[in-house]
Design a protein around this motif. Structure first.
Motif, PDB file in Angstrom:
ATOM      1  N   SER A 152       9.544  22.224   1.123  1.00 60.07           N
ATOM      2  CA  SER A 152       9.054  21.457  -0.029  1.00 60.07           C
ATOM      3  C   SER A 152       9.246  19.960   0.148  1.00 60.07           C
ATOM      4  CB  SER A 152       9.760  21.927  -1.300  1.00 60.07           C
ATOM      5  OG  SER A 152      11.156  21.728  -1.189  1.00 60.07           O
ATOM      6  N   TRP A 153      10.283  19.571   0.914  1.00 60.19           N
ATOM      7  CA  TRP A 153      10.514  18.140   1.116  1.00 60.19           C
ATOM      8  C   TRP A 153       9.369  17.489   1.878  1.00 60.19           C
ATOM      9  CZ3 TRP A 153      10.694  15.986   5.948  1.00 60.19           C
ATOM     10  CH2 TRP A 153      10.799  16.882   7.029  1.00 60.19           C
ATOM     11  N   LYS A 154       8.680  18.303   2.701  1.00 61.97           N
ATOM     12  CA  LYS A 154       7.566  17.756   3.458  1.00 61.97           C
ATOM     13  C   LYS A 154       6.416  17.344   2.547  1.00 61.97           C
ATOM     14  CE  LYS A 154       8.655  20.672   7.464  1.00 61.97           C
ATOM     15  NZ  LYS A 154       8.140  21.723   8.366  1.00 61.97           N
ATOM     16  N   VAL A 155       6.184  18.143   1.496  1.00 62.11           N
ATOM     17  CA  VAL A 155       5.126  17.806   0.536  1.00 62.11           C
ATOM     18  C   VAL A 155       5.469  16.520  -0.206  1.00 62.11           C
ATOM     19  CG1 VAL A 155       3.874  18.591  -1.505  1.00 62.11           C
ATOM     20  CG2 VAL A 155       4.520  20.237   0.274  1.00 62.11           C
ATOM     21  N   ALA A 156       6.724  16.416  -0.646  1.00 66.04           N
ATOM     22  CA  ALA A 156       7.156  15.208  -1.348  1.00 66.04           C
ATOM     23  C   ALA A 156       7.047  13.984  -0.450  1.00 66.04           C
ATOM     24  CB  ALA A 156       8.586  15.382  -1.854  1.00 66.04           C
ATOM     25  N   TYR A 157       7.425  14.136   0.813  1.00 64.10           N
ATOM     26  CA  TYR A 157       7.353  13.023   1.755  1.00 64.10           C
ATOM     27  C   TYR A 157       5.899  12.607   2.000  1.00 64.10           C
ATOM     28  CZ  TYR A 157       7.940  10.281   6.004  1.00 64.10           C
ATOM     29  OH  TYR A 157       7.909   9.279   6.934  1.00 64.10           O
ATOM     30  N   ALA A 158       5.008  13.612   2.087  1.00 60.98           N
ATOM     31  CA  ALA A 158       3.588  13.298   2.289  1.00 60.98           C
ATOM     32  C   ALA A 158       3.026  12.535   1.092  1.00 60.98           C
ATOM     33  CB  ALA A 158       2.798  14.588   2.522  1.00 60.98           C
ATOM     34  N   ASP A 159       3.434  12.943  -0.121  1.00 63.92           N
ATOM     35  CA  ASP A 159       2.995  12.214  -1.324  1.00 63.92           C
ATOM     36  C   ASP A 159       3.496  10.785  -1.309  1.00 63.92           C
ATOM     37  OD1 ASP A 159       1.721  14.462  -2.222  1.00 63.92           O
ATOM     38  OD2 ASP A 159       3.330  15.081  -3.570  1.00 63.92           O
ATOM     39  N   PHE A 160       4.740  10.600  -0.878  1.00 64.80           N
ATOM     40  CA  PHE A 160       5.317   9.253  -0.816  1.00 64.80           C
ATOM     41  C   PHE A 160       4.559   8.371   0.174  1.00 64.80           C
ATOM     42  CE2 PHE A 160       8.261   6.428   1.455  1.00 64.80           C
ATOM     43  CZ  PHE A 160       8.600   5.566   0.414  1.00 64.80           C
ATOM     44  N   VAL A 161       4.273   8.931   1.352  1.00 63.24           N
ATOM     45  CA  VAL A 161       3.539   8.169   2.372  1.00 63.24           C
ATOM     46  C   VAL A 161       2.144   7.806   1.875  1.00 63.24           C
ATOM     47  CG1 VAL A 161       2.542   8.283   4.674  1.00 63.24           C
ATOM     48  CG2 VAL A 161       4.857   9.143   4.276  1.00 63.24           C
ATOM     49  N   THR A 162       1.481   8.746   1.184  1.00 65.20           N
ATOM     50  CA  THR A 162       0.145   8.466   0.646  1.00 65.20           C
ATOM     51  C   THR A 162       0.190   7.346  -0.390  1.00 65.20           C
ATOM     52  OG1 THR A 162      -0.470  10.790   0.981  1.00 65.20           O
ATOM     53  CG2 THR A 162      -1.838   9.492  -0.512  1.00 65.20           C
ATOM     54  N   ALA A 163       1.206   7.413  -1.261  1.00 66.36           N
ATOM     55  CA  ALA A 163       1.341   6.365  -2.271  1.00 66.36           C
ATOM     56  C   ALA A 163       1.581   4.998  -1.641  1.00 66.36           C
ATOM     57  CB  ALA A 163       2.466   6.712  -3.239  1.00 66.36           C
ATOM     58  N   MET A 164       2.408   4.955  -0.598  1.00 68.21           N
ATOM     59  CA  MET A 164       2.673   3.692   0.075  1.00 68.21           C
ATOM     60  C   MET A 164       1.427   3.158   0.764  1.00 68.21           C
ATOM     61  SD  MET A 164       5.709   2.800  -0.588  1.00 68.21           S
ATOM     62  CE  MET A 164       5.873   1.473   0.593  1.00 68.21           C
ATOM     63  N   MET A 165       0.630   4.045   1.338  1.00 71.86           N
ATOM     64  CA  MET A 165      -0.625   3.611   1.964  1.00 71.86           C
ATOM     65  C   MET A 165      -1.555   2.996   0.927  1.00 71.86           C
ATOM     66  SD  MET A 165      -1.445   6.702   4.647  1.00 71.86           S
ATOM     67  CE  MET A 165      -3.077   6.017   4.939  1.00 71.86           C
ATOM     68  N   ALA A 166      -1.648   3.661  -0.234  1.00 71.12           N
ATOM     69  CA  ALA A 166      -2.511   3.135  -1.288  1.00 71.12           C
ATOM     70  C   ALA A 166      -2.010   1.780  -1.772  1.00 71.12           C
ATOM     71  CB  ALA A 166      -2.565   4.127  -2.451  1.00 71.12           C
ATOM     72  N   PHE A 167      -0.676   1.628  -1.884  1.00 68.31           N
ATOM     73  CA  PHE A 167      -0.104   0.368  -2.343  1.00 68.31           C
ATOM     74  C   PHE A 167      -0.411  -0.769  -1.366  1.00 68.31           C
ATOM     75  CE2 PHE A 167       3.488  -2.606  -2.161  1.00 68.31           C
ATOM     76  CZ  PHE A 167       3.394  -3.151  -3.422  1.00 68.31           C
ATOM     77  N   PHE A 168      -0.189  -0.537  -0.084  1.00 69.51           N
ATOM     78  CA  PHE A 168      -0.439  -1.590   0.905  1.00 69.51           C
ATOM     79  C   PHE A 168      -1.929  -1.889   1.055  1.00 69.51           C
ATOM     80  CE2 PHE A 168       3.849  -0.313   2.441  1.00 69.51           C
ATOM     81  CZ  PHE A 168       4.448  -1.553   2.321  1.00 69.51           C
ATOM     82  N   LEU A 169      -2.765  -0.876   0.853  1.00 68.96           N
ATOM     83  CA  LEU A 169      -4.211  -1.118   0.865  1.00 68.96           C
ATOM     84  C   LEU A 169      -4.607  -2.018  -0.295  1.00 68.96           C
ATOM     85  CD1 LEU A 169      -7.022  -0.566   2.037  1.00 68.96           C
ATOM     86  CD2 LEU A 169      -7.123   1.499   0.627  1.00 68.96           C
ATOM     87  N   LEU A 170      -4.004  -1.750  -1.460  1.00 65.65           N
ATOM     88  CA  LEU A 170      -4.282  -2.589  -2.623  1.00 65.65           C
ATOM     89  C   LEU A 170      -3.832  -4.023  -2.384  1.00 65.65           C
ATOM     90  CD1 LEU A 170      -5.122  -2.942  -5.600  1.00 65.65           C
ATOM     91  CD2 LEU A 170      -2.829  -2.199  -6.244  1.00 65.65           C
ATOM     92  N   MET A 171      -2.637  -4.197  -1.810  1.00 64.68           N
ATOM     93  CA  MET A 171      -2.141  -5.535  -1.526  1.00 64.68           C
ATOM     94  C   MET A 171      -3.060  -6.261  -0.537  1.00 64.68           C
ATOM     95  SD  MET A 171       0.581  -6.054  -3.343  1.00 64.68           S
ATOM     96  CE  MET A 171      -0.404  -5.200  -4.587  1.00 64.68           C
ATOM     97  N   TRP A 172      -3.562  -5.527   0.434  1.00 63.34           N
ATOM     98  CA  TRP A 172      -4.465  -6.140   1.411  1.00 63.34           C
ATOM     99  C   TRP A 172      -5.765  -6.579   0.749  1.00 63.34           C
ATOM    100  CZ3 TRP A 172      -9.292  -4.417   3.296  1.00 63.34           C
ATOM    101  CH2 TRP A 172      -9.793  -5.146   4.371  1.00 63.34           C
TER     102      TRP A 172
END
Length: 272
Positions: A23-43
């Motif tokens: 289950s930790w893998k799913v949570a980690y994948a969600d975290f990575v996706t959120a960070m990608m979206a955040f940095f894309l927005l900043m860019w």
């Protein structure tokens, strides 16, 4: 060794964590996706020009679901450019003619024009007419003192002096396409009648000012609201009974801006 029993040993494999072990893998994948979206927005934010960001800010600041998708402030001079992608608009508004700094300069110039008109045509009551800036325009407040500027004490019947003041103001504010709001205010003195209060008095005075402006030629469709506040918003906070709290406020909003709607590709593209 004949006759001895054969012993069979069964080894049971134990899986630690059960079926929740991944289950930790799913949570980690969600975290990575959120960070990608955040940095894309900043860019994307860094790639958008200040003029476009000002357009987005202006659009959402004045959004109104009850007035044609929030474009009521920019409709009169608005030109829309529809994206070719599925013929859809994406709600991105760009200011074509002027940016925020120019709008501030226009606001100050309009304030000075009002003050000059008051100085030249209403010099005898200029100390009872206050002109100041607010975030989206210019506010004119006609206050009472010991002598009446617009209304006799406790009355909503406008004096000839009040009509003269509004006649001069109409000449200035009816130019262009600015919208206005009218507010009525009273002091904290209780009204003599039991079936009538400062709420009714402030509202009727604001309505009387509206009728006089329209009689002078101000277009009714540019009026946004007429409101009575009674004594809830005193000008002289330390003394609610001060006669200067009895006033009519006219809020004159900035001119609508010319805008256009562009596609997400236009937003992300760097400015040459």
């Amino acid at each position: 060794m004949e006759g001895q029993p054969i012993i069979v040993k069964k080894v049971k494999k134990v899986v630690h964590g059960g079926h929740h072990g991944g289950s930790w893998k799913v949570a980690y994948a969600d975290f990575v996706t959120a960070m990608m979206a955040f940095f894309l927005l900043m860019w994307l934010v860094t790639m958008v020009s200040p003029e476009k960001r000002a357009g987005v800010s202006y659009y959402f600041k004045h959004f109104n679901v009850f007035d044609k998708s929030g474009l009521s402030f920019v409709q009169s001079h608005m030109t829309l450019k529809v994206s070719p992608m599925d013929n859809q608009t994406f709600g991105k508004v760009e200011i074509d003619e002027e940016g925020t700094e120019i709008e501030v300069q226009r606001r100050k110039a309009f304030e000075e024009a009002l003050k000059q008109e008051i100085e030249s045509r209403l010099s005898d009551v200029k100390d009872q007419i206050l002109v100041n800036l607010f975030e989206n325009g210019v506010r004119v407040e006609i206050v009472e003192k010991t002598s009446s500027a617009m209304f006799p004490l406790g009355s909503a019947v406008m004096t000839e002096n009040g009509k003269r003041i509004l006649s001069v103001l109409t000449r200035v504010i009816q130019e262009g396409n600015r919208k206005i709001a009218i507010e009525g205010h009273t002091d904290a003195l209780a009204y003599a009648r039991t079936d009538y209060s400062n709420w009714e008095l402030s509202t009727e005075r604001a309505s009387a000012a509206r009728k006089e402006l329209e009689r002078n030629g101000f277009p009714p469709h540019r009026l946004m609201r007429v409101t009575g506040f009674a004594d809830t918003q005193p000008l002289i906070v330390d003394n609610p009974n001060d006669p200067r709290n009895r006033r009519i406020s006219i809020l004159i909003f900035d001119e609508p801006k010319s805008v256009r709607v562009v596609s997400p590709a236009d937003i992300a593209a760097p400015k040459p």
